[in-house]
Design a protein around this motif. Structure first.
Motif, PDB file in Angstrom:
ATOM      1  N   PRO A 342       0.939  -1.258   0.021  1.00  0.00           N
ATOM      2  CA  PRO A 342      -0.169   0.015  -0.011  1.00  0.00           C
ATOM      3  C   PRO A 342       0.837   1.290  -0.071  1.00  0.00           C
ATOM      4  O   PRO A 342       0.212   2.149  -0.645  1.00  0.00           O
ATOM      5  N   ILE A 343       1.951   1.327   0.587  1.00  0.00           N
ATOM      6  CA  ILE A 343       2.753   2.756   0.575  1.00  0.00           C
ATOM      7  C   ILE A 343       3.410   2.791  -0.779  1.00  0.00           C
ATOM      8  O   ILE A 343       3.503   4.111  -1.066  1.00  0.00           O
ATOM      9  N   HIS A 344       3.613   1.754  -1.643  1.00  0.00           N
ATOM     10  CA  HIS A 344       4.034   1.947  -2.783  1.00  0.00           C
ATOM     11  C   HIS A 344       3.010   2.501  -3.789  1.00  0.00           C
ATOM     12  O   HIS A 344       3.330   2.949  -4.745  1.00  0.00           O
ATOM     13  N   VAL A 345       1.747   2.249  -3.376  1.00  0.00           N
ATOM     14  CA  VAL A 345       0.766   2.622  -4.193  1.00  0.00           C
ATOM     15  C   VAL A 345       0.679   4.219  -4.370  1.00  0.00           C
ATOM     16  O   VAL A 345       0.323   4.813  -5.194  1.00  0.00           O
ATOM     17  N   LEU A 346       1.047   4.909  -2.992  1.00  0.00           N
ATOM     18  CA  LEU A 346       1.131   6.470  -2.867  1.00  0.00           C
ATOM     19  C   LEU A 346       2.067   6.867  -3.983  1.00  0.00           C
ATOM     20  O   LEU A 346       1.880   7.753  -4.510  1.00  0.00           O
ATOM     21  N   ARG A 347       3.168   6.111  -4.215  1.00  0.00           N
ATOM     22  CA  ARG A 347       4.374   6.482  -5.184  1.00  0.00           C
ATOM     23  C   ARG A 347       3.680   6.546  -6.629  1.00  0.00           C
ATOM     24  O   ARG A 347       3.970   7.392  -7.252  1.00  0.00           O
ATOM     25  N   LYS A 348       3.005   5.386  -6.818  1.00  0.00           N
ATOM     26  CA  LYS A 348       2.534   5.245  -8.063  1.00  0.00           C
ATOM     27  C   LYS A 348       1.440   6.363  -8.315  1.00  0.00           C
ATOM     28  O   LYS A 348       1.139   6.695  -9.593  1.00  0.00           O
ATOM     29  N   LEU A 349       0.513   6.570  -7.354  1.00  0.00           N
ATOM     30  CA  LEU A 349      -0.591   7.814  -7.337  1.00  0.00           C
ATOM     31  C   LEU A 349       0.407   9.255  -7.948  1.00  0.00           C
ATOM     32  O   LEU A 349      -0.116   9.900  -8.704  1.00  0.00           O
ATOM     33  N   ALA A 350       1.537   9.386  -7.276  1.00  0.00           N
ATOM     34  CA  ALA A 350       2.157  10.631  -7.532  1.00  0.00           C
ATOM     35  C   ALA A 350       2.708  10.552  -8.909  1.00  0.00           C
ATOM     36  O   ALA A 350       2.514  11.590  -9.566  1.00  0.00           O
ATOM     37  N   GLY A 351       3.281   9.215  -9.492  1.00  0.00           N
ATOM     38  CA  GLY A 351       3.675   9.287 -10.734  1.00  0.00           C
ATOM     39  C   GLY A 351       2.524   9.596 -11.907  1.00  0.00           C
ATOM     40  O   GLY A 351       2.850  10.262 -12.978  1.00  0.00           O
ATOM     41  N   SER A 352       1.274   8.892 -11.611  1.00  0.00           N
ATOM     42  CA  SER A 352       0.162   9.140 -12.257  1.00  0.00           C
ATOM     43  C   SER A 352      -0.153  10.672 -12.317  1.00  0.00           C
ATOM     44  O   SER A 352      -0.646  11.071 -13.571  1.00  0.00           O
ATOM     45  N   LEU A 353      -0.085  11.367 -11.332  1.00  0.00           N
ATOM     46  CA  LEU A 353      -0.461  12.942 -11.195  1.00  0.00           C
ATOM     47  C   LEU A 353       0.680  13.533 -12.149  1.00  0.00           C
ATOM     48  O   LEU A 353      -0.052  14.484 -12.941  1.00  0.00           O
ATOM     49  N   ILE A 354       1.775  13.356 -12.089  1.00  0.00           N
ATOM     50  CA  ILE A 354       2.808  13.998 -12.784  1.00  0.00           C
ATOM     51  C   ILE A 354       2.525  13.554 -14.417  1.00  0.00           C
ATOM     52  O   ILE A 354       2.835  14.435 -15.065  1.00  0.00           O
ATOM     53  N   PHE A 355       2.222  12.593 -14.516  1.00  0.00           N
ATOM     54  CA  PHE A 355       1.920  12.105 -16.008  1.00  0.00           C
ATOM     55  C   PHE A 355       0.989  12.985 -16.497  1.00  0.00           C
ATOM     56  O   PHE A 355       1.091  13.373 -17.660  1.00  0.00           O
ATOM     57  N   ALA A 356      -0.171  12.991 -15.865  1.00  0.00           N
ATOM     58  CA  ALA A 356      -1.211  13.491 -16.527  1.00  0.00           C
ATOM     59  C   ALA A 356      -1.143  14.931 -16.611  1.00  0.00           C
ATOM     60  O   ALA A 356      -1.636  15.598 -17.568  1.00  0.00           O
ATOM     61  N   GLU A 357      -0.420  15.482 -15.724  1.00  0.00           N
ATOM     62  CA  GLU A 357      -0.178  17.102 -15.980  1.00  0.00           C
ATOM     63  C   GLU A 357       1.203  17.405 -16.852  1.00  0.00           C
ATOM     64  O   GLU A 357       1.010  18.404 -17.403  1.00  0.00           O
ATOM     65  N   HIS A 358       2.211  16.736 -17.065  1.00  0.00           N
ATOM     66  CA  HIS A 358       3.385  16.925 -17.554  1.00  0.00           C
ATOM     67  C   HIS A 358       4.071  15.956 -18.488  1.00  0.00           C
ATOM     68  O   HIS A 358       4.957  16.224 -19.188  1.00  0.00           O
ATOM     69  N   GLY A 359       3.399  14.676 -18.713  1.00  0.00           N
ATOM     70  CA  GLY A 359       3.916  13.844 -19.623  1.00  0.00           C
ATOM     71  C   GLY A 359       4.937  12.566 -18.769  1.00  0.00           C
ATOM     72  O   GLY A 359       5.287  12.814 -17.982  1.00  0.00           O
ATOM     73  N   LEU A 360       4.966  11.571 -19.980  1.00  0.00           N
ATOM     74  CA  LEU A 360       5.842  10.578 -19.455  1.00  0.00           C
ATOM     75  C   LEU A 360       7.008  10.801 -19.243  1.00  0.00           C
ATOM     76  O   LEU A 360       7.543  10.298 -17.930  1.00  0.00           O
ATOM     77  N   GLU A 361       8.108  11.582 -19.747  1.00  0.00           N
ATOM     78  CA  GLU A 361       9.424  11.746 -19.311  1.00  0.00           C
ATOM     79  C   GLU A 361       9.416  12.481 -17.886  1.00  0.00           C
ATOM     80  O   GLU A 361      10.574  12.211 -17.402  1.00  0.00           O
ATOM     81  N   GLN A 362       8.669  13.427 -17.821  1.00  0.00           N
ATOM     82  CA  GLN A 362       8.566  14.126 -16.490  1.00  0.00           C
ATOM     83  C   GLN A 362       8.303  13.205 -15.472  1.00  0.00           C
ATOM     84  O   GLN A 362       9.016  13.250 -14.215  1.00  0.00           O
ATOM     85  N   ALA A 363       7.401  12.321 -15.878  1.00  0.00           N
ATOM     86  CA  ALA A 363       6.992  11.228 -14.635  1.00  0.00           C
ATOM     87  C   ALA A 363       8.197  10.496 -14.273  1.00  0.00           C
ATOM     88  O   ALA A 363       8.474  10.038 -13.243  1.00  0.00           O
ATOM     89  N   ARG A 364       9.012  10.018 -15.516  1.00  0.00           N
ATOM     90  CA  ARG A 364      10.140   9.088 -15.493  1.00  0.00           C
ATOM     91  C   ARG A 364      11.314   9.813 -14.186  1.00  0.00           C
ATOM     92  O   ARG A 364      11.777   9.245 -13.455  1.00  0.00           O
ATOM     93  N   GLY A 365      11.529  10.852 -14.732  1.00  0.00           N
ATOM     94  CA  GLY A 365      12.608  11.771 -14.071  1.00  0.00           C
ATOM     95  C   GLY A 365      12.131  12.125 -12.374  1.00  0.00           C
ATOM     96  O   GLY A 365      12.858  11.768 -11.562  1.00  0.00           O
ATOM     97  N   PHE A 366      10.865  12.237 -12.345  1.00  0.00           N
ATOM     98  CA  PHE A 366      10.268  12.668 -10.864  1.00  0.00           C
ATOM     99  C   PHE A 366      10.362  11.384 -10.088  1.00  0.00           C
ATOM    100  O   PHE A 366      10.620  11.359  -8.989  1.00  0.00           O
ATOM    101  N   LEU A 367      10.334   9.889 -10.797  1.00  0.00           N
ATOM    102  CA  LEU A 367      10.118   8.820  -9.987  1.00  0.00           C
ATOM    103  C   LEU A 367      11.576   8.113  -9.704  1.00  0.00           C
ATOM    104  O   LEU A 367      11.801   7.399  -9.232  1.00  0.00           O
ATOM    105  N   GLY A 368      12.574   8.457 -10.830  1.00  0.00           N
ATOM    106  CA  GLY A 368      13.816   8.217 -10.844  1.00  0.00           C
ATOM    107  C   GLY A 368      13.852   6.800 -11.289  1.00  0.00           C
ATOM    108  O   GLY A 368      14.731   5.981 -10.792  1.00  0.00           O
ATOM    109  N   HIS A 369      13.294   6.633 -12.433  1.00  0.00           N
ATOM    110  CA  HIS A 369      13.406   5.404 -13.334  1.00  0.00           C
ATOM    111  C   HIS A 369      14.524   5.761 -14.207  1.00  0.00           C
ATOM    112  O   HIS A 369      14.653   6.490 -14.710  1.00  0.00           O
ATOM    113  N   SER A 370      15.124   4.487 -14.649  1.00  0.00           N
ATOM    114  CA  SER A 370      16.114   4.621 -15.761  1.00  0.00           C
ATOM    115  C   SER A 370      15.541   4.648 -17.219  1.00  0.00           C
ATOM    116  O   SER A 370      16.013   4.844 -18.098  1.00  0.00           O
TER     117      SER A 370
END
Length: 412
Positions: A342-370
């Motif tokens: 459940p804690i990790h779901v919060l991180r996924k919710l955050a990523g989805s919000l960034i994606f909806a507002e700014h796009g996929l690349e911004q969500a990737r950088g925000f979450l720290g994915h390679s």
């Protein structure tokens, strides 16, 4: 009778050689042969020929020996290696039908020690492609009656294989594992392919409403839980990142937070190192935390730091009396998040919000994915950006007559 020996120094190395004879002339001939061999063939070949007892033999190809040797060659985080070793032993035991201990977490019990010794003695040939594929098929077939459980079993089996074979990664093999341990031919896991372990994120709660509920229920009554909640859903932090986040990593004046290597924390990967812009709500929450009898080092209160060496993660904020993550998980379950993490779901919710507002690349950088592949496959809700096909209504004569007919039927 005393025997002759010789000490030779060459190319910055010095060593003794027993000449195995008391005859001076014979000893001189052998000493000459050793020297000429050193000049022409080098130290390793010469030592192997004239001093074989000094060459350490490779360890037999068994599970425990492979883990010990690989650990000395590994450059990954100790916790990551421990998790790989745990999965390798699990796989060896299940393939070789070694009865597990009654309590798998009672590491000091005699039963566990006996089981561990049996597992470590299993030969590496147990990880043949045929054996591993058969194990995977059995795990999946056991859940074949339920499509949801079958999918979960597939992901679990593939994840176990992927982690276990990390002991024989290209990097560890290149570092010399084969010179330390007698590896079978073909190598363990040769020819074994697994699918991705991704699980599409399905957003079942509204982030805005969830934050409002947390603010009402937790901010005053359980401030540590609320701060942990805010770091995960508003800054997209992993639980381990938030658990060991220090005040030195937070710049309230600049409204930023930096995830980086510290004396208390090792990032999951180089891509995990990142700077996160903080919304005003997070800045206010952290500023209040800093003025409310804060921990002198960490943003969240908890036990003293402990180095992560075992497979199971130690979360300092789950120590008594705080139990922050445990209690927050229970609260999230009561508010519709019944995921296994459940804690990790919060991180996924955050990523989805960034994606909806700014796009996929911004969500990737925000979450720290390679890679955006990871972000897209597992961290974004398919509802984050809903689109539909839009085609203009036809205006031809046939369509007009159809609409008129429909209107008349409606009048009746």
């Amino acid at each position: 009778m005393p025997e002759w020996h010789v000490r030779i120094a060459l190319q910055g190395r010095r060593d003794w050689f027993n000449l195995d004879t008391a005859n001076q002339a014979a000893a001189a001939v052998k000493a000459r042969d050793i020297y000429l061999s050193l000049v022409s063939a080098g130290w390793d070949a010469t030592t192997g020929k004239f001093k074989p007892e000094a060459i350490p033999t490779k360890l037999a190809g068994r599970v425990g020996e492979a883990i010990t040797a690989a650990q000395a060659l590994s450059t990954t985080r100790p916790q990551s290696f421990a998790q790989a070793a745990l999965r390798l032993r699990q796989l060896a035991g299940e393939i070789d039908r070694v009865k597990p201990p009654t309590n798998r977490t009672a590491y000091m019990s005699e039963e566990f020690k006996s089981w561990r010794a049996k597992i470590d003695a299993v030969p590496l040939t147990v990880f043949s492609g045929e054996n591993v594929r058969a194990w995977r098929d059995r795990r999946i077939a056991a859940r074949a009656g339920n499509p949801i459980e079958k999918r979960a079993a597939t992901i679990s089996a593939d994840s176990t294989i992927r982690m276990a074979r990390a002991i024989f990664s290209k990097r560890i093999l290149a570092a010399g594992l084969g010179s330390k341990v007698d590896l079978p031919t073909p190598l363990p896991f040769a020819g074994v392919t697994v699918g991705g372990s991704t699980k599409r994120f399905s957003e079942k709660v509204d982030a805005v409403n969830l934050f409002a509920a947390a603010r009402a229920a937790l901010e005053t009554a359980h401030p540590e839980q609320f701060r942990a909640f805010a770091l995960c859903i508003l800054a997209g932090l992993r639980r381990s990142e938030a658990d060991r986040l220090t005040w030195q990593q937070v710049d309230l004046a600049g409204a930023t937070l930096t995830i980086e290597r510290t004396e208390y924390f090792e990032p999951k990967s180089e891509e995990s190192t990142r700077q996160i812009a903080l919304a005003s709500a997070v800045v206010k929450i952290l500023r209040h935390a800093k003025s409310d009898e804060p921990d002198p080092v960490f943003v969240l209160k908890g036990a003293e730091h402990r180095q992560q060496l075992k497979a199971a993660t130690f979360y300092r904020c789950d120590a008594a009396p705080w139990r922050t993550w445990r209690n927050l998980s229970a609260w999230l379950g009561e508010h519709g998040i019944r995921d296994g993490k459940p804690i990790h779901v919060l991180r996924k919710l955050a990523g989805s919000l960034i994606f909806a507002e700014h796009g996929l690349e911004q969500a990737r950088g925000f979450l720290g994915h390679s890679s955006v592949v990871t972000t897209s496959a597992s961290y974004l809700s398919p509802h984050a950006r809903q689109i539909s096909v839009s085609i203009a209504e036809p205006t031809d004569e046939v369509s007009a007559l159809r609409d008129q007919s429909a209107a008349r039927r409606g009048d009746k």
